[in-house]
Design an enzyme around this catalytic site. Structure first.
Site, PDB file in Angstrom:
ATOM      1  N   HIS A  53       0.835  -1.208   0.000  1.00  0.00           N
ATOM      2  CA  HIS A  53       0.000   0.000   0.000  1.00  0.00           C
ATOM      3  C   HIS A  53       0.871   1.259   0.000  1.00  0.00           C
ATOM      4  O   HIS A  53       1.978   1.247   0.558  1.00  0.00           O
ATOM      5  CB  HIS A  53      -0.864  -0.023   1.268  1.00  0.00           C
ATOM      6  N   SER A  85     -10.073 -14.004  -1.484  1.00  0.00           N
ATOM      7  CA  SER A  85     -10.253 -12.557  -1.531  1.00  0.00           C
ATOM      8  C   SER A  85     -11.546 -12.162  -2.252  1.00  0.00           C
ATOM      9  O   SER A  85     -11.982 -12.842  -3.179  1.00  0.00           O
ATOM     10  CB  SER A  85      -9.050 -11.931  -2.249  1.00  0.00           C
TER      11      SER A  85
HETATM   12  C1  LIG Z   1      -6.553   0.483   2.885  1.00  0.00           C
HETATM   13  C2  LIG Z   1      -5.212  -0.071   3.095  1.00  0.00           C
HETATM   14  C3  LIG Z   1      -4.291   0.566   3.921  1.00  0.00           C
HETATM   15  C4  LIG Z   1      -4.546   1.886   4.544  1.00  0.00           C
HETATM   16  O1  LIG Z   1      -5.523   1.791   5.450  1.00  0.00           O
HETATM   17  P1  LIG Z   1      -6.307   3.102   5.919  1.00  0.00           P
HETATM   18  O2  LIG Z   1      -7.239   2.526   6.900  1.00  0.00           O
HETATM   19  O3  LIG Z   1      -6.942   3.664   4.688  1.00  0.00           O
HETATM   20  O4  LIG Z   1      -5.308   4.045   6.501  1.00  0.00           O
HETATM   21  C5  LIG Z   1      -3.067  -0.036   4.135  1.00  0.00           C
HETATM   22  N1  LIG Z   1      -2.769  -1.200   3.551  1.00  0.00           N
HETATM   23  C6  LIG Z   1      -3.619  -1.839   2.739  1.00  0.00           C
HETATM   24  C7  LIG Z   1      -3.208  -3.133   2.134  1.00  0.00           C
HETATM   25  C8  LIG Z   1      -4.872  -1.292   2.469  1.00  0.00           C
HETATM   26  O5  LIG Z   1      -5.712  -1.935   1.657  1.00  0.00           O
END
Ligand SMILES: *Cc1c(COP(=O)(O)O)cnc(C)c1O
Length: 553
Positions: free
Chosen positions: A128, A329
């Site tokens: 991410h 998933s």
């Molecule tokens: C959505 C997501 C995040 C970030 O999460 P938030 O709650 O939006 O801060 C981090 N890692 C992955 C894999 C995600 O899908």
């Protein structure tokens, strides 16, 4: 009334209209909310009265503080539920309710840095975007590891990288459910690399923003939690559980946390969390969800989401957009449709892919409507580099080359050998072989050269029809024979490296093994590799024949 109440005058008519407009817009948009992993099926109206207090969970949830307008007791109960879901050993983890997945990742990597100030962080290309940002905040050196086409971390690349940096403690940030493809990094594989290089000082953080609330409810999930050796984990609360305010949880091994804790006199507690003031209301949302829907409720909801994902694949398959997903998933990846469609349905896009995520609020009717929008002529994958539509409805484009053959000959094999020999690279391809005959439709980097090569081959006695851009009724008829609905469950995805002759080597292997490829098509083509989808008359043999190239199922 207390003195100095802050609302001295009611909202003006204009302001009220603005709020009404906003409300209407949110309501309308949330009826087509397919692309982002936020569950909107929730009702916390019973908790509205708690908006009347300046609730603040400042400080450590396990340590009393001087600030009494807090929900720490509820927070600890919520944490206990997450400990159960992540198979944390009893009494050995610490955590808190965060503002979301990003804060949880920040905390996990902060802890890792405090433990191993000389460490290097490894994370995959598909991690991410929050990870890159967190690493910049923490000033941690890091190395991005290649991803495999299915979205998971490439362990070969990780092995080579770890080998070079054996003197430095590795901090691996594994993604448990990548944002774009829902892939889970191979935790067991990562840990066996630590063992292989005898890296005793190591740290493994799991970014499980979405899948941390999916995998506990999936039959035989891949390794992902504390029982598989992670050191910390971040999960979002507003994703699968659902919340009107973003939130999340981070859990980490207590023994590590205790090594970095500091006490602060002003708040009279331990300053163990990243934020000072913390949201105590989202704690109530999560607590409420676990006490109404309950863990048992999610045990029913998650399989239903996965079934809806399977339905979406079935529904999109005939559109020729090559939908697929990981079995664990609810993220369905497919070829990027027009900008009109991606905007209308809020589909997230990356390069030539889009995805939809079947969160609990997604219905069959919405998927059907999306599919209808994608079928409309105005919505034909305009922004997609590979134009491969449903063969029965689409006319091949001007750049395509179409060949028709009899059923006695392996047309695809002959065509791919001929192009490979000429060093030509295939950019898009659909092939069908049925009893009535076979057809190959393809696009190459040099069309004129390909036509020359293929027609020379014909003149030299190859058994296929003249290569042309006029598909004719026979080709269209053959292309329409492919039964996508039936083919879907048996198809395998195979990775090709970007070398001329890669497809030829696969088709030839099948030809030699006597397996007939009934349907073949390019799903996508990256810079260094391509993924093709294959359907053969003997799916199991095909799978084992190509086992080294198979990337999914
Ligand atoms: C959505 C997501 C995040 C970030 O999460 P938030 O709650 O939006 O801060 C981090 N890692 C992955 C894999 C995600 O899908």
């Amino acid at each position: 009334m207390p003195t100095g109440t802050w609302q001295t005058s009611p909202l003006s008519a204009t302001d009220r209209t603005r709020l009404d407009d906003l409300f209407r817009m949110l309501k309308d948009e949330s009826s087509r909310f397919l692309g982002y992993p936020c569950n909107r099926n929730f009702d916390y109206s019973e908790l509205a009265r708690f908006l009347a207090f300046p609730i603040n969970n400042v400080g450590d949830p396990y340590v009393p503080s001087n600030y009494h307008l807090e929900t720490h007791a509820f927070e600890r109960e919520v944490l206990a539920v997450f400990e159960g879901l992540t198979q944390a050993p009893a009494g050995e983890t610490w955590g808190y309710i965060t503002n979301g997945g990003t804060e949880g990742n920040h905390y996990g990597l902060f802890l890792a840095r405090e433990l191993y100030p000389d460490g290097i962080v490894y994370y995959s290309q598909d991690a991410h975007y929050s990870i890159g940002k967190v690493l910049r905040c923490l000033g941690l050196p890091s190395i991005m590891i290649r991803s495999r086409p299915d979205g998971s971390i490439d362990l070969d690349d990780l092995r080579e990288t770890l080998r070079i940096h054996r003197d430095v403690p590795p901090i691996v940030c594994a993604t448990i459910g990548t944002t774009m493809k829902g892939a889970v990094d191979d935790i067991a594989g990562i840990r066996s690399l630590f063992a292989e290089f005898a890296l005793g000082r190591s740290y493994l953080h799991a970014d499980a923003a979405l899948s941390g609330m999916i995998l506990p409810f999936v039959d035989s999930p891949p390794a992902w939690n504390f029982s598989h050796g992670i050191d910390s984990i971040a999960i979002s609360g507003h994703k699968m559980i659902g919340s009107p305010i973003p939130c999340g949880v981070v859990l980490a091994k207590k023994i590590n946390v205790e090594r970095i804790a500091r006490s602060v006199e002003y708040i009279g507690t331990l300053d163990t969390t990243l934020s000072g003031s913390r949201n105590g209301l989202t704690v109530l949302f999560l607590w409420y969800a676990f006490h109404t829907v309950g863990v048992e409720g999610f045990r029913a909801i998650i399989p239903a989401c996965l079934e809806m994902a399977a339905y979406a694949i079935e529904r999109l398959f005939p559109l020729g957009v090559a939908p697929w997903r990981h079995p664990y998933s609810n993220t369905v990846v497919f070829r990027r449709p027009s900008a009109e469609v991606t905007s209308r349905w809020q589909l997230a896009c990356q390069g030539s892919h889009s995805h939809l995520i079947t969160m609990p609020h997604v219905t069959r009717e919405q998927i059907d409507e999306l599919a209808r929008d994608m079928e409309r002529p105005t919505s034909l994958h305009a922004s997609c580099p590979i134009t491969d539509r449903h063969p029965s409805t689409a006319q091949p484009s001007d750049d395509d080359i179409v060949l028709v053959g009899t059923s006695e000959h392996d047309l695809l094999d002959e065509v791919s050998q001929a192009l490979a020999e000429a060093g030509l690279s295939i950019e898009a391809l659909t092939a069908v072989a049925v009893d009535e005959g076979s057809v190959v439709r393809l696009r190459v980097n040099d069309r004129a050269a390909a036509l020359r090569v293929l027609n020379q081959g014909l003149d030299a006695g190859r058994e296929y029809g003249r290569a042309s851009t006029e598909p004719g009724d026979r080709a269209l008829d053959l292309l329409s024979r492919i039964d996508y609905q039936q083919a879907a469950p048996n198809s395998i995805l195979v990775r090709l490296d970007d070398r001329p002759g890669e497809l030829a080597s696969v088709t030839h292997q099948c030809h030699e093994a006597g397996i007939r490829l009934q349907a073949v098509r390019f799903l996508w083509r990256g810079k260094a590799s391509a993924v093709i989808e294959l359907n053969g008359n003997e799916p199991e043999r095909l799978r084992s024949l190509l086992v080294n190239r198979v990337i999914l199922n």
